[in-house]
Design a protein around this motif. Sequence first.
Motif, PDB file in Angstrom:
ATOM      1  N   ILE A 119       0.962  -1.890 -12.063  1.00 18.82           N
ATOM      2  CA  ILE A 119       1.836  -1.063 -11.219  1.00 18.82           C
ATOM      3  C   ILE A 119       2.891  -1.862 -10.439  1.00 18.82           C
ATOM      4  N   TYR A 120       2.983  -3.191 -10.664  1.00 22.27           N
ATOM      5  CA  TYR A 120       4.051  -3.947 -10.008  1.00 22.27           C
ATOM      6  C   TYR A 120       5.407  -3.463 -10.498  1.00 22.27           C
ATOM      7  N   ASP A 123       9.173   1.941  -9.014  1.00 20.77           N
ATOM      8  CA  ASP A 123       8.899   3.264  -9.593  1.00 20.77           C
ATOM      9  C   ASP A 123       7.908   3.226 -10.758  1.00 20.77           C
ATOM     10  N   VAL A 124       7.095   2.177 -10.847  1.00 19.72           N
ATOM     11  CA  VAL A 124       6.108   2.101 -11.931  1.00 19.72           C
ATOM     12  C   VAL A 124       4.855   2.882 -11.543  1.00 19.72           C
ATOM     13  N   ALA A 125       4.402   2.735 -10.295  1.00 20.72           N
ATOM     14  CA  ALA A 125       3.188   3.436  -9.845  1.00 20.72           C
ATOM     15  C   ALA A 125       3.493   4.933  -9.715  1.00 20.72           C
ATOM     16  N   GLN A 126       2.876   5.717 -10.583  1.00 21.66           N
ATOM     17  CA  GLN A 126       3.084   7.166 -10.542  1.00 21.66           C
ATOM     18  C   GLN A 126       1.739   7.842 -10.618  1.00 21.66           C
ATOM     19  N   ASN A 147       7.810   2.647   1.129  1.00 19.72           N
ATOM     20  CA  ASN A 147       7.098   2.895  -0.122  1.00 19.72           C
ATOM     21  C   ASN A 147       6.831   1.571  -0.842  1.00 19.72           C
ATOM     22  N   VAL A 148       6.648   0.518  -0.023  1.00 20.45           N
ATOM     23  CA  VAL A 148       6.510  -0.851  -0.540  1.00 20.45           C
ATOM     24  C   VAL A 148       5.154  -1.412  -0.152  1.00 20.45           C
ATOM     25  N   ALA A 149       4.530  -2.169  -1.062  1.00 19.80           N
ATOM     26  CA  ALA A 149       3.370  -2.985  -0.706  1.00 19.80           C
ATOM     27  C   ALA A 149       3.568  -4.348  -1.345  1.00 19.80           C
ATOM     28  N   VAL A 150       3.464  -5.397  -0.524  1.00 18.23           N
ATOM     29  CA  VAL A 150       3.702  -6.762  -1.026  1.00 18.23           C
ATOM     30  C   VAL A 150       2.354  -7.456  -1.173  1.00 18.23           C
ATOM     31  N   ASN A 159       4.414 -10.452  -5.209  1.00 13.51           N
ATOM     32  CA  ASN A 159       4.911  -9.398  -6.071  1.00 13.51           C
ATOM     33  C   ASN A 159       4.820  -8.091  -5.294  1.00 13.51           C
ATOM     34  N   ALA A 160       5.573  -7.086  -5.699  1.00 13.68           N
ATOM     35  CA  ALA A 160       5.584  -5.860  -4.906  1.00 13.68           C
ATOM     36  C   ALA A 160       5.406  -4.626  -5.769  1.00 13.68           C
ATOM     37  N   VAL A 161       4.731  -3.653  -5.192  1.00 11.04           N
ATOM     38  CA  VAL A 161       4.683  -2.313  -5.756  1.00 11.04           C
ATOM     39  C   VAL A 161       5.624  -1.476  -4.903  1.00 11.04           C
ATOM     40  N   VAL A 162       6.630  -0.888  -5.554  1.00  7.27           N
ATOM     41  CA  VAL A 162       7.615  -0.088  -4.824  1.00  7.27           C
ATOM     42  C   VAL A 162       7.694   1.267  -5.506  1.00  7.27           C
ATOM     43  N   SER A 163       7.140   2.293  -4.879  1.00  4.99           N
ATOM     44  CA  SER A 163       7.157   3.588  -5.534  1.00  4.99           C
ATOM     45  C   SER A 163       6.813   4.685  -4.524  1.00  4.99           C
ATOM     46  N   ASP A 164       7.385   5.871  -4.722  1.00  2.29           N
ATOM     47  CA  ASP A 164       7.235   6.909  -3.701  1.00  2.29           C
ATOM     48  C   ASP A 164       5.805   7.347  -3.402  1.00  2.29           C
TER      49      ASP A 164
END
Length: 378
Positions: A119-120, A123-126, A147-150, A159-164
């Motif tokens: 999910i990194y 908009d990948v994590a859905q 909507n970010v987690a580092v 690395n970051a997960v960036v998704s709504d």
Amino acid sequence: MHSFRTVSDIRIEPGGTARLDAHVAGLPRNKRIAIVTDKGVRSLGLLDAGLAALKDAGYQVMVFDEVVADPPEDVVISGAEAVQQFGAGLVIGFGGGSPMDTAKIIAFLADNETTLPEIYGVDVAQGPRLPLLLIPTTSGTGSEVTNVAVITTGKGSKNAVVSDPLYADRVLLDADLTLGLPGHITAATGIDAMVHAIEAYTSIHRKNPISDALGLSALRKLTHAISRAVNTPADIEAREDMLIGAMLAGQAFSNAPVGAVHGLAYPLGGFFHVPHGLSNSLVMVEVMKFNAQEERAKRWYSEIARDLGVGDSPSALIDEILRLQDETRVQRRLRDVNINADAIPMMADDAILKDRVLRNNPRSMTRADIVKIYETIA
Ligand SMILES: NC(=O)c1ccc[n+]([C@@H]2O[C@H](COP(=O)([O-])OP(=O)(O)OC[C@H]3O[C@@H](n4cnc5c(N)ncnc54)[C@H](O)[C@@H]3O)[C@@H](O)[C@H]2O)c1
Ligand SMILES: [Fe+2]
């Protein structure tokens, strides 16, 4: 076209943690709540009144307090497994950016079949996630409204997960929680928030009028309150302005993402565990001097300086930052945080890969530019 998103339910109540039962109302899927925090925050007793309120209201509560600064993947993954096993119907992230970022990913992974490495990215994590309430105890990252987690990956890179789906359902801002925040953490996290506001205002792809307004009002609060919060720690008005300022800056950069200050700061945290805010503080002035040679950055920095009433030029804004760094006694050089000049090539190799943030910077940067900036602050 501009678009703007944020958390839709934001509550501001000094002392509100003692009424945590009221602040979770309507969120949990069942009577089981998982709280994600770190041992430092827990040992300060900041959570005690909230835990008592939840237990009195009949909730079963699990506390996952294994989070450490710059959360590594294995902690996040084991937290998600523990929360899933517990059968939580709500996740509460309670702490600074590290526990809040971890809570976001845990709430997502515990309700999905996916794994963290999948999910990194943007908009990948859905998909669904567990209900999520975030309560910050530092005034810095603004993570409660982003909507970010580092996450720190195995090799020490970030690395970051960036998704709504990472936008929380609700946020509680309780300034009382920040009254005991030590001066050096108040300073570093507060400067992180200032960087968020400045980088949102100068973000080239998604700069927008709402983020601009939020960034400026964040900076007005933060620049007026930061020295007071550091030097007179019990000043609750200054503490509340810091907390609200950091949140406004978070709303700004969640929509107009940060740039090269963050890009150059990440290797300092990933490889050397320099706290995130301090990493930003160390590189920000030199990055801004570099950016100010580009016409649009010059204009935007001047607009910020005018809005703050400190002058009419990039150098006026930079002088104001230097003044605040002095008053809050943050370190200035890489050697002050035990980073040797030998590490500069490795840090530059890592920073140049942070295209997710470098692409937003108002002046494009080469690896040679990055090396030069690190050398200037060595
Ligand atoms: N999600 C986002 O949008 C976003 C934005 C910026 C940074 N970050 C990430 O957030 C993390 C940094 O978060 P941070 O700067 O808030 O620090 P942190 O959460 O890592 O906490 C730093 C230290 O402060 C202590 N602490 C927290 N609250 C306290 C309190 N009230 N009193 C006393 N001590 C307290 C903690 O125990 C910890 O030791 C980094 O991993 C960074 O990459 C995320
Ligand atoms: Fe940041």
